[in-house]
Each structure stands twice: as structure tokens, then as C-alpha cells.
Design a protein around this motif. Structure first.
Motif, PDB file in Angstrom:
ATOM      1  N   ARG A  32       0.851  -1.193   0.000  1.00 49.21           N
ATOM      2  CA  ARG A  32       0.000   0.000   0.000  1.00 49.21           C
ATOM      3  C   ARG A  32       0.885   1.240   0.000  1.00 49.21           C
ATOM      4  NH1 ARG A  32      -3.616   1.912   5.055  1.00 49.21           N
ATOM      5  NH2 ARG A  32      -4.307   3.861   4.150  1.00 49.21           N
ATOM      6  N   VAL A  33       0.586   2.181  -0.884  1.00 46.45           N
ATOM      7  CA  VAL A  33       1.310   3.445  -0.929  1.00 46.45           C
ATOM      8  C   VAL A  33       0.700   4.367   0.118  1.00 46.45           C
ATOM      9  CG1 VAL A  33       1.910   5.450  -2.343  1.00 46.45           C
ATOM     10  CG2 VAL A  33       1.804   3.163  -3.386  1.00 46.45           C
ATOM     11  N   ARG A  34       1.540   4.909   0.986  1.00 41.92           N
ATOM     12  CA  ARG A  34       1.089   5.794   2.060  1.00 41.92           C
ATOM     13  C   ARG A  34       1.960   7.031   2.096  1.00 41.92           C
ATOM     14  NH1 ARG A  34       1.296   2.874   7.321  1.00 41.92           N
ATOM     15  NH2 ARG A  34      -0.218   4.411   7.976  1.00 41.92           N
ATOM     16  N   GLY A  35       1.539   8.031   2.836  1.00 39.92           N
ATOM     17  CA  GLY A  35       2.333   9.239   3.016  1.00 39.92           C
ATOM     18  C   GLY A  35       3.579   8.933   3.832  1.00 39.92           C
ATOM     19  N   ARG A  36       4.590   9.783   3.690  1.00 38.08           N
ATOM     20  CA  ARG A  36       5.816   9.581   4.470  1.00 38.08           C
ATOM     21  C   ARG A  36       5.476   9.584   5.956  1.00 38.08           C
ATOM     22  NH1 ARG A  36       7.227  14.369   6.701  1.00 38.08           N
ATOM     23  NH2 ARG A  36       6.481  16.233   5.667  1.00 38.08           N
ATOM     24  N   THR A  37       6.409   9.164   6.776  1.00 34.41           N
ATOM     25  CA  THR A  37       6.199   9.090   8.218  1.00 34.41           C
ATOM     26  C   THR A  37       5.660  10.425   8.729  1.00 34.41           C
ATOM     27  OG1 THR A  37       7.968   7.479   8.397  1.00 34.41           O
ATOM     28  CG2 THR A  37       7.330   8.607  10.423  1.00 34.41           C
ATOM     29  N   ALA A  38       4.598  10.377   9.510  1.00 37.91           N
ATOM     30  CA  ALA A  38       3.956  11.553  10.131  1.00 37.91           C
ATOM     31  C   ALA A  38       3.300  12.478   9.106  1.00 37.91           C
ATOM     32  CB  ALA A  38       4.930  12.323  11.010  1.00 37.91           C
ATOM     33  N   ALA A  39       2.992  11.982   7.912  1.00 34.70           N
ATOM     34  CA  ALA A  39       2.304  12.802   6.906  1.00 34.70           C
ATOM     35  C   ALA A  39       1.100  12.034   6.372  1.00 34.70           C
ATOM     36  CB  ALA A  39       3.243  13.154   5.757  1.00 34.70           C
ATOM     37  N   VAL A  40       0.144  12.767   5.867  1.00 33.11           N
ATOM     38  CA  VAL A  40      -1.069  12.171   5.321  1.00 33.11           C
ATOM     39  C   VAL A  40      -0.958  12.129   3.804  1.00 33.11           C
ATOM     40  CG1 VAL A  40      -3.558  12.480   5.092  1.00 33.11           C
ATOM     41  CG2 VAL A  40      -2.434  13.014   7.254  1.00 33.11           C
ATOM     42  N   CYS A  41      -1.397  11.034   3.227  1.00 34.11           N
ATOM     43  CA  CYS A  41      -1.467  10.884   1.778  1.00 34.11           C
ATOM     44  C   CYS A  41      -2.924  10.564   1.469  1.00 34.11           C
ATOM     45  CB  CYS A  41      -0.545   9.762   1.319  1.00 34.11           C
ATOM     46  SG  CYS A  41      -0.516   9.477  -0.450  1.00 34.11           S
ATOM     47  N   GLU A  42      -3.667  11.547   1.016  1.00 31.90           N
ATOM     48  CA  GLU A  42      -5.098  11.365   0.775  1.00 31.90           C
ATOM     49  C   GLU A  42      -5.343  10.382  -0.357  1.00 31.90           C
ATOM     50  OE1 GLU A  42      -7.701  12.678   2.433  1.00 31.90           O
ATOM     51  OE2 GLU A  42      -6.355  13.677   3.835  1.00 31.90           O
ATOM     52  N   ARG A  43      -6.261   9.458  -0.143  1.00 25.40           N
ATOM     53  CA  ARG A  43      -6.631   8.497  -1.167  1.00 25.40           C
ATOM     54  C   ARG A  43      -7.137   9.241  -2.402  1.00 25.40           C
ATOM     55  NH1 ARG A  43     -10.512   3.919   0.715  1.00 25.40           N
ATOM     56  NH2 ARG A  43      -8.600   3.384   1.782  1.00 25.40           N
ATOM     57  N   GLY A  44      -6.668   8.824  -3.573  1.00 25.68           N
ATOM     58  CA  GLY A  44      -7.093   9.453  -4.817  1.00 25.68           C
ATOM     59  C   GLY A  44      -6.209  10.607  -5.255  1.00 25.68           C
ATOM     60  N   THR A  45      -5.213  10.968  -4.438  1.00 26.73           N
ATOM     61  CA  THR A  45      -4.288  12.026  -4.812  1.00 26.73           C
ATOM     62  C   THR A  45      -3.107  11.390  -5.531  1.00 26.73           C
ATOM     63  OG1 THR A  45      -4.884  13.318  -2.865  1.00 26.73           O
ATOM     64  CG2 THR A  45      -2.828  13.902  -3.970  1.00 26.73           C
ATOM     65  N   PRO A  46      -2.831  11.783  -6.762  1.00 25.95           N
ATOM     66  CA  PRO A  46      -1.697  11.194  -7.484  1.00 25.95           C
ATOM     67  C   PRO A  46      -0.377  11.436  -6.756  1.00 25.95           C
ATOM     68  CG  PRO A  46      -3.116  12.432  -8.967  1.00 25.95           C
ATOM     69  CD  PRO A  46      -3.575  12.746  -7.571  1.00 25.95           C
ATOM     70  N   VAL A  47       0.543  10.500  -6.912  1.00 22.74           N
ATOM     71  CA  VAL A  47       1.863  10.604  -6.297  1.00 22.74           C
ATOM     72  C   VAL A  47       2.768  11.373  -7.257  1.00 22.74           C
ATOM     73  CG1 VAL A  47       3.847   9.307  -5.455  1.00 22.74           C
ATOM     74  CG2 VAL A  47       1.526   8.459  -5.022  1.00 22.74           C
ATOM     75  N   GLY A 154      -3.113  -4.124  -9.026  1.00 26.08           N
ATOM     76  CA  GLY A 154      -3.511  -3.497  -7.782  1.00 26.08           C
ATOM     77  C   GLY A 154      -4.824  -2.778  -7.934  1.00 26.08           C
ATOM     78  N   ILE A 155      -5.154  -2.043  -6.928  1.00 31.52           N
ATOM     79  CA  ILE A 155      -6.366  -1.220  -6.940  1.00 31.52           C
ATOM     80  C   ILE A 155      -5.922   0.207  -7.170  1.00 31.52           C
ATOM     81  CG2 ILE A 155      -8.322  -0.396  -5.588  1.00 31.52           C
ATOM     82  CD1 ILE A 155      -8.091  -3.076  -4.018  1.00 31.52           C
ATOM     83  N   PHE A 156      -6.389   0.799  -8.229  1.00 36.28           N
ATOM     84  CA  PHE A 156      -6.008   2.156  -8.578  1.00 36.28           C
ATOM     85  C   PHE A 156      -7.199   3.071  -8.341  1.00 36.28           C
ATOM     86  CE2 PHE A 156      -3.477  -0.772 -11.036  1.00 36.28           C
ATOM     87  CZ  PHE A 156      -2.206  -0.302 -10.804  1.00 36.28           C
ATOM     88  N   MET A 157      -6.973   4.138  -7.605  1.00 33.65           N
ATOM     89  CA  MET A 157      -8.019   5.097  -7.291  1.00 33.65           C
ATOM     90  C   MET A 157      -8.105   6.145  -8.393  1.00 33.65           C
ATOM     91  SD  MET A 157      -9.172   4.080  -4.518  1.00 33.65           S
ATOM     92  CE  MET A 157      -8.730   2.958  -3.245  1.00 33.65           C
ATOM     93  N   GLN A 158      -9.290   6.593  -8.653  1.00 34.36           N
ATOM     94  CA  GLN A 158      -9.466   7.696  -9.584  1.00 34.36           C
ATOM     95  C   GLN A 158      -8.921   8.957  -8.940  1.00 34.36           C
ATOM     96  OE1 GLN A 158     -10.592   7.716 -12.742  1.00 34.36           O
ATOM     97  NE2 GLN A 158     -10.629   5.493 -12.568  1.00 34.36           N
ATOM     98  N   PRO A 159      -8.354   9.860  -9.732  1.00 32.10           N
ATOM     99  CA  PRO A 159      -7.860  11.118  -9.149  1.00 32.10           C
ATOM    100  C   PRO A 159      -8.975  11.867  -8.424  1.00 32.10           C
ATOM    101  CG  PRO A 159      -7.102  10.863 -11.395  1.00 32.10           C
ATOM    102  CD  PRO A 159      -8.115   9.773 -11.160  1.00 32.10           C
ATOM    103  N   SER A 160      -8.597  12.546  -7.369  1.00 32.13           N
ATOM    104  CA  SER A 160      -9.568  13.305  -6.584  1.00 32.13           C
ATOM    105  C   SER A 160     -10.089  14.485  -7.394  1.00 32.13           C
ATOM    106  CB  SER A 160      -8.918  13.808  -5.298  1.00 32.13           C
ATOM    107  OG  SER A 160      -7.915  14.763  -5.614  1.00 32.13           O
ATOM    108  N   GLU A 161     -11.190  15.048  -6.955  1.00 27.35           N
ATOM    109  CA  GLU A 161     -11.783  16.207  -7.634  1.00 27.35           C
ATOM    110  C   GLU A 161     -10.830  17.405  -7.613  1.00 27.35           C
ATOM    111  OE1 GLU A 161     -14.548  16.254  -9.488  1.00 27.35           O
ATOM    112  OE2 GLU A 161     -14.637  14.104  -9.062  1.00 27.35           O
ATOM    113  N   VAL A 162     -10.077  17.567  -6.522  1.00 21.89           N
ATOM    114  CA  VAL A 162      -9.119  18.668  -6.427  1.00 21.89           C
ATOM    115  C   VAL A 162      -8.061  18.521  -7.515  1.00 21.89           C
ATOM    116  CG1 VAL A 162      -7.322  19.706  -4.979  1.00 21.89           C
ATOM    117  CG2 VAL A 162      -9.500  18.992  -3.969  1.00 21.89           C
ATOM    118  N   PHE A 163      -7.563  17.288  -7.707  1.00 20.80           N
ATOM    119  CA  PHE A 163      -6.559  17.045  -8.736  1.00 20.80           C
ATOM    120  C   PHE A 163      -7.142  17.312 -10.119  1.00 20.80           C
ATOM    121  CE2 PHE A 163      -4.711  14.048 -11.832  1.00 20.80           C
ATOM    122  CZ  PHE A 163      -3.437  14.575 -11.889  1.00 20.80           C
TER     123      PHE A 163
END
Length: 172
Positions: A32-47, A154-163
Motif C-alpha cells: 500500500r502506498v502511504r504518506g511519508r512518516t507523520a504525513a497524510v497521503c489522501e486516497r485518490g491524490t496522485p503521487v 492493484g487497486i487504482f483510485m481515480q484522481p480526486s476532484e481537487v486534482f
């Protein structure tokens, strides 16, 4: 494929081993791709290329990790899985090295360890028992053909509305 399971290294750190396998149906090769330590990585936000992330093994909840221990076969830098339930430390952070703005689903990428600057690599060294035939995954100081990785499934999320708004919005 980047693989892990609850088998500990018999030397070095004694942490959970991370290996390379070629089997397409391997259930221990999901991360699972996650944000770096102590950071948030919102689901659907491209890396973004250059973004720091963590990769958490789905089966064990441990993070892809590296530190200044020698890897057991090649003597390069050990790569292991560390932490509990996705919680680890700053040595779980990796920078996504890719071309363009974002990590594209079908493109090759490199992962560079943020603390030691090694690249996540796999070469030809193979283990014997108890993980016979699996290849050693380790950190290498130089970029090479041995440290390109590609998402296979894998499971790929659609980009968020903000993106989407950021991509397609034009100021007048």
C-alpha cells in the motif's frame, strides 16, 4: 515482484525479510502506498515524482525499510520490513524517482531511500532455505537497470476532484 512475509533475516538486523519473486499469483507481493512518516497521503491524490512515501506490506502491516546493515547475500545495504500496523520510523521513507510530474500507472519508477540515498534494487543473488529461489532485494548506491520498478496489478483510485480541477482549470 517486491515480496515479503513474516520470515526474519538470520543475520543483520533480524527484521522481516524483503525479497524479489517472479510468480504472478503471489499474495505476499501487495504493498500500500502511504504518506511519508507523520504525513497524510489522501486516497485518490496522485503521487508526484520526487514525493516521499512509505510502502506498507498488506499481509504483515510492516513498512519497507532500510538502514546501514549489510544485506545477507551481496553485502549491499539491507532492505527489510519494519514496524507494526503501518507505524514505523523515518527509515521507512522513500522518494519516488520518475520522469514527468506524477508516477504514472504504467511507467517504471525508482525508489530512493530518503535517509541513506540508496536505490531499492534487485540483482541475481538467490536465497536457499527457508526462502529458496527468492532474490535478494537490497539498497544500491548507484542508479542502474537493477532498480527500476513497475506496478503490475492493484487497486487504482481515480484522481480526486481537487486534482482534476488542478489539471484542467485554466485561468482567464
Amino acid at each position: 515482484r517486491l515480496h515479503s512475509h513474516d520470515v526474519r533475516y538470520g543475520s543483520g538486523s533480524g527484521q522481516q525479510s524483503v525479497t524479489g519473486v517472479s510468480a504472478a499469483d503471489d499474495g505476499n507481493s501487495y504493498w500500500r502506498v502511504r504518506g511519508r512518516t507523520a504525513a497524510v497521503c489522501e486516497r485518490g491524490t496522485p503521487v508526484r515524482c520526487g514525493q516521499t512515501i512509505r510502502l506498507t506490506h498488506l499481509g504483515t502491516g510492516r513498512n519497507l525499510h532500510s538502514h546501514r546493515f549489510a544485506s545477507p547475500l551481496s553485502g549491499n545495504q539491507e532492505v527489510s520490513a519494519f514496524g507494526e500496523a503501518g507505524e514505523g520510523d523515518y527509515l521507512d521513507d522513500w522518494t519516488v524517482v520518475c520522469s514527468g510530474t506524477y508516477w504514472a500507472r504504467d511507467s517504471e519508477v525508482r525508489f530512493q531511500h530518503t535517509s541513506t540515498d540508496v536505490f531499492l534494487s534487485v540483482t541475481g543473488e538467490q536465497y536457499g532455505r527457508p526462502i529458496h529461489g527468492q532474490k535478494e532485494v537490497h539498497g544500491m548506491a548507484a542508479s542502474s537497470q537493477n532498480n527500476y520498478w513497475k506496478v503490475m496489478e492493484g487497486i487504482f483510485m481515480q484522481p480526486s476532484e481537487v486534482f482534476k480541477a488542478e489539471q484542467y482549470h485554466a485561468e482567464l
